[in-house]
Design a protein around this motif. Structure first.
Motif, PDB file in Angstrom:
ATOM      1  N   THR A 473      74.205  38.368 102.257  1.00  0.00           N
ATOM      2  CA  THR A 473      74.702  37.125 101.969  1.00  0.00           C
ATOM      3  C   THR A 473      75.922  36.836 102.909  1.00  0.00           C
ATOM      4  N   SER A 474      76.770  37.603 103.003  1.00  0.00           N
ATOM      5  CA  SER A 474      77.936  37.634 104.022  1.00  0.00           C
ATOM      6  C   SER A 474      77.627  37.292 105.122  1.00  0.00           C
ATOM      7  N   MET A 475      76.564  37.775 105.745  1.00  0.00           N
ATOM      8  CA  MET A 475      75.905  37.401 107.167  1.00  0.00           C
ATOM      9  C   MET A 475      75.334  36.171 107.118  1.00  0.00           C
ATOM     10  N   LEU A 476      74.559  35.838 106.051  1.00  0.00           N
ATOM     11  CA  LEU A 476      73.684  34.607 105.834  1.00  0.00           C
ATOM     12  C   LEU A 476      74.763  33.418 105.895  1.00  0.00           C
ATOM     13  N   ARG A 477      75.893  33.505 105.183  1.00  0.00           N
ATOM     14  CA  ARG A 477      76.861  32.361 105.337  1.00  0.00           C
ATOM     15  C   ARG A 477      77.436  31.962 106.696  1.00  0.00           C
ATOM     16  N   VAL A 478      77.594  33.029 107.245  1.00  0.00           N
ATOM     17  CA  VAL A 478      78.031  32.880 108.789  1.00  0.00           C
ATOM     18  C   VAL A 478      76.955  32.060 109.532  1.00  0.00           C
ATOM     19  N   TYR A 479      75.881  32.363 109.347  1.00  0.00           N
ATOM     20  CA  TYR A 479      74.523  31.600 110.015  1.00  0.00           C
ATOM     21  C   TYR A 479      74.539  30.358 109.716  1.00  0.00           C
ATOM     22  N   ALA A 480      74.732  30.054 108.265  1.00  0.00           N
ATOM     23  CA  ALA A 480      74.550  28.588 107.653  1.00  0.00           C
ATOM     24  C   ALA A 480      75.952  27.810 108.123  1.00  0.00           C
ATOM     25  N   ASN A 481      76.906  28.281 108.306  1.00  0.00           N
ATOM     26  CA  ASN A 481      78.135  27.668 108.718  1.00  0.00           C
ATOM     27  C   ASN A 481      78.395  27.245 110.050  1.00  0.00           C
ATOM     28  N   ASN A 482      77.435  28.090 110.721  1.00  0.00           N
ATOM     29  CA  ASN A 482      77.401  27.803 112.370  1.00  0.00           C
ATOM     30  C   ASN A 482      75.877  27.212 112.622  1.00  0.00           C
ATOM     31  N   LYS A 483      75.186  26.792 111.603  1.00  0.00           N
ATOM     32  CA  LYS A 483      73.963  25.803 111.989  1.00  0.00           C
ATOM     33  C   LYS A 483      73.154  26.709 112.592  1.00  0.00           C
ATOM     34  N   MET A 484      73.039  27.943 112.465  1.00  0.00           N
ATOM     35  CA  MET A 484      71.962  28.819 113.049  1.00  0.00           C
ATOM     36  C   MET A 484      70.632  28.942 112.110  1.00  0.00           C
ATOM     37  N   LEU A 485      70.031  28.188 111.905  1.00  0.00           N
ATOM     38  CA  LEU A 485      68.644  28.170 110.967  1.00  0.00           C
ATOM     39  C   LEU A 485      67.836  29.232 111.199  1.00  0.00           C
ATOM     40  N   SER A 486      67.376  29.351 112.552  1.00  0.00           N
ATOM     41  CA  SER A 486      66.449  30.280 112.777  1.00  0.00           C
ATOM     42  C   SER A 486      66.915  31.909 112.662  1.00  0.00           C
ATOM     43  N   LYS A 487      68.014  32.140 112.937  1.00  0.00           N
ATOM     44  CA  LYS A 487      68.540  33.538 112.624  1.00  0.00           C
ATOM     45  C   LYS A 487      68.692  33.616 110.990  1.00  0.00           C
ATOM     46  N   GLY A 488      68.980  32.612 110.414  1.00  0.00           N
ATOM     47  CA  GLY A 488      69.354  32.711 108.926  1.00  0.00           C
ATOM     48  C   GLY A 488      68.012  33.084 108.228  1.00  0.00           C
ATOM     49  N   GLN A 489      66.951  32.339 108.764  1.00  0.00           N
ATOM     50  CA  GLN A 489      65.692  32.561 108.347  1.00  0.00           C
ATOM     51  C   GLN A 489      65.085  34.008 108.520  1.00  0.00           C
ATOM     52  N   ASN A 490      65.427  34.552 109.801  1.00  0.00           N
ATOM     53  CA  ASN A 490      64.954  35.813 109.817  1.00  0.00           C
ATOM     54  C   ASN A 490      65.606  36.740 108.923  1.00  0.00           C
ATOM     55  N   LEU A 491      67.116  36.574 108.714  1.00  0.00           N
ATOM     56  CA  LEU A 491      67.748  37.468 107.968  1.00  0.00           C
ATOM     57  C   LEU A 491      67.218  37.371 106.395  1.00  0.00           C
ATOM     58  N   VAL A 492      66.558  36.161 105.958  1.00  0.00           N
ATOM     59  CA  VAL A 492      66.218  36.216 104.685  1.00  0.00           C
ATOM     60  C   VAL A 492      64.797  36.890 104.658  1.00  0.00           C
TER      61      VAL A 492
END
Length: 630
Positions: A473-492
């Protein structure tokens, strides 16, 4: 002090949960609640004590624009209101004053209004006011660990896994085979000592395996060789409250032998009421403790302070008055909480005065309090003062002062100081701790340096083969705050493949990921599905993120729907929700029929700014033209 002494003569014996009272400010009269019964001064004290000074210094300045409002409106214990400037989504997570290294729940974080970001859930790099995320309301030792439990905690060591055979027997079993496995373990001649029990229970709680811990507690009570004491019963109350709810915990208390039904048991229930932000129930438990003539402790009062910091800051001064009258000495946690509250209200001078009072009582700031000071200085724009505190935290040799690194990483991230983040991380990186990794990820994320955050995450993934959801989740929030949807989806997806269970924090991060990408309907859908899957309810801030986006679009229908869902989940009677809902009507440019009445029914009172906004959506407002036509 005269205003306080004058008010003390009007204290009446009324149920806490039903009495309406005003906040106690040094410059205004104070109508006290029933929890102050029998605490009035008979004669004026001979001199002003430091604790009286604490009350004055906390109360000397009303919170922002509320000062005039507070003096005019009384409210019930269910109000749970804040001004728009004060609302700090601090239901970001249930946060109770229970010690992370005790046998109770590790601290959970709440969040600052200006930023919804997560840091760590444990230690000092966590955030009580997440978003900016240094934990103030980290837990206090609720159960007052016995000597054996302390020894168990010490032998376990911070961050080490238990080698207990009892622990292994329990985690290898299912809910149906737990008793059989434990019986077998005992029959094999293993020693069921107190140190073994304590080590196992501590490890289960550290891993948040509360269901297993409850199974162990129930099995232990059935063993004739184990003598249950008050702290054992209190531990059971805590576990039942976490797994089965407060009502079941209250029912269990009725079954506890009277000789063990003491202050520790009831304050454990009180802590869980605060954990769930159940204001009325918490006040009822506090009153019951008083009715039973159980000793009033700093812990119980701190619980009320913690509760009112979240729900109604105007009641904090009443609790301080109670502590003064009952001669309850404030703890370091008390001062930390008050300092953070003052900082959130942007009252830096008041914050510093409370710090001065604390030092006059012989208490010195610990790392957590220093982190709170530094964070509030950053929020107040006083960067030089923040740097002075950070230098004190670092000491002469950061390699020998590793305990400070998590907080330093986080606050240097807030300051925007990439060089300092890099410097502190270089100290940690040869042999980093999990909390340091998460703080570094958070700091690099705040600095918009996603590649550096990813490098830390990769480092963490290699060192610890199995990561929990909070680490992802710590990394997921970085992707969320930087509007990096694709990377966030891959991490999920990666989280799912690794077997991570979705909890409130992870759900919050996923919802934010889609909201930042502009996909509000998808975020809403995920929130709805996630709320049905996770064991605990979604965070207050998660609902508010979605509600705020609907309100911004002027989508009254979905705003009202989200508002209703929050009420169904227990998030009721809060100023923040009404303020956002009102914005939906304003942006839609349609009248809000009965809005004032709805707020009044929930004991929520409008601030001056909100009252002016209500006029905009008043269907029956008078104008010069309407008066002419009438």
């Amino acid at each position: 002090m005269w205003a306080i002494r004058k008010a003390s003569f009007r204290i009446k014996s009324q149920p806490f949960s039903s009495v309406a009272f005003r906040a106690c400010y040094a410059k205004s009269e104070t109508a006290s609640s029933s929890y102050m019964d029998n605490t009035r001064f008979v004669e004026p004290p001979p001199h002003t004590s430091d604790r009286s000074l604490l009350l004055k210094r906390y109360s000397s300045r009303a919170h922002g624009a509320q000062s005039s409002f507070i003096g005019k409106h009384s409210f019930s214990s269910q109000a749970g209101t804040k001004s728009s400037g004060e609302e700090d989504d601090d239901l970001k997570y249930d946060f109770s004053e229970l010690d992370a290294t005790s046998s109770l729940d590790q601290g959970k974080n709440v969040e600052h209004e200006s930023d919804n970001e997560l840091i760590s859930e444990t230690g000092l790099s966590e955030s009580e006011d997440e978003g900016d995320d240094i934990a103030v309301e980290e837990p206090q030792n609720e159960l007052d660990l016995s000597d054996t439990e302390k020894a168990a905690a010490k032998s376990n060591g911070r961050g080490k896994r238990a080698s207990s055979g009892l622990f292994k027997a329990l985690i290898s079993s299912t809910s149906t085979t737990a008793k059989r496995n434990l019986d077998k373990w005992l029959e094999e001649g293993n020693d069921l000592s107190r140190i073994e029990i304590s080590r196992t229970m501590l490890e289960l709680r550290r891993r948040r395996m509360y269901g297993k811990a409850l199974q162990l507690s129930e099995w232990l009570e059935s063993q004739e060789s184990v003598e249950f004491g008050e702290r054992d019963y209190a531990s059971r109350v805590d576990l039942i409250a976490k797994i089965r709810g407060l009502q079941q915990a209250e029912s269990y208390i009725e079954k506890i032998p009277e000789s063990f039904k003491g202050e520790v048991v009831y304050r454990t229930l009180l802590a869980n009421c605060v954990l769930s932000t159940q204001t009325t129930k918490a006040e009822k438990v506090f009153n019951k403790m008083k009715d039973l003539k159980l000793p009033l402790t700093a812990f119980a009062c701190n619980q009320l302070l913690l509760l009112y910091k979240r729900t109604d800051k105007r009641k904090i001064a009443d609790v301080l008055l109670l502590m003064e009258k009952e001669n309850i000495k404030p703890s370091l946690f008390t001062y930390r909480l008050l300092i953070d509250t003052k900082g959130q209200s942007n009252d830096i001078s008041g914050m510093e005065q409370i710090l001065e009072t604390m030092k006059s009582e012989g208490l010195e700031p610990d790392l957590r309090l220093q982190a709170v000071l530094a964070r509030q200085y950053v929020h107040g724009g006083l960067k030089e003062k923040a740097k002075m505190v950070l230098n004190e935290m670092e000491g002469n040799n950061l390699n020998e002062n590793r305990m400070a690194c998590s907080s330093l990483l986080h606050i240097y991230g807030l300051l925007g100081s990439a060089n300092d983040v890099k410097r502190v991380w270089e100290v940690c990186s040869p042999d980093p701790r999990l909390e340091e990794c998460m703080s570094a990820i958070d700091a690099w994320g705040k600095l918009k340096k996603v590649e550096e955050a990813e490098a830390v995450f990769d480092h963490m993934s290699k060192k610890w083969k199995t990561l929990s959801a909070k680490h992802y989740t710590s990394m997921l929030r970085v992707y969320a705050n930087n509007k990096m949807l694709s990377k966030g989806q891959n991490l999920v997806k990666q989280m799912g493949e690794s077997g991570c269970r979705i909890g409130p924090f992870t759900l919050d991060a996923i919802v934010k990921l889609y909201l930042e990408a502009g996909e509000i309907e998808k975020a809403d859908s995920i929130l709805k599905k996630g709320s049905q899957q996770i064991q605990t309810k979604p965070l207050f801030s998660t609902y508010m993120m979605v509600l705020d986006q609907y309100a911004k679009r002027g989508d009254v229908h979905n705003s009202e729907r989200m508002f209703h869902r929050m009420r169904q989940d227990g998030y009721v009677s809060r100023f923040r929700q009404y303020n956002s809902l009102l914005q939906a009507y304003i942006n839609a440019k349609i009248p809000a029929y009965g809005f004032r009445e709805r707020m009044k029914a929930d004991n929520v009172f409008p601030t001056k700014s909100l009252a002016s906004q209500l006029v905009q959506v008043d269907a029956f407002k008078k104008t010069a033209m309407s008066d002419l036509l009438d």
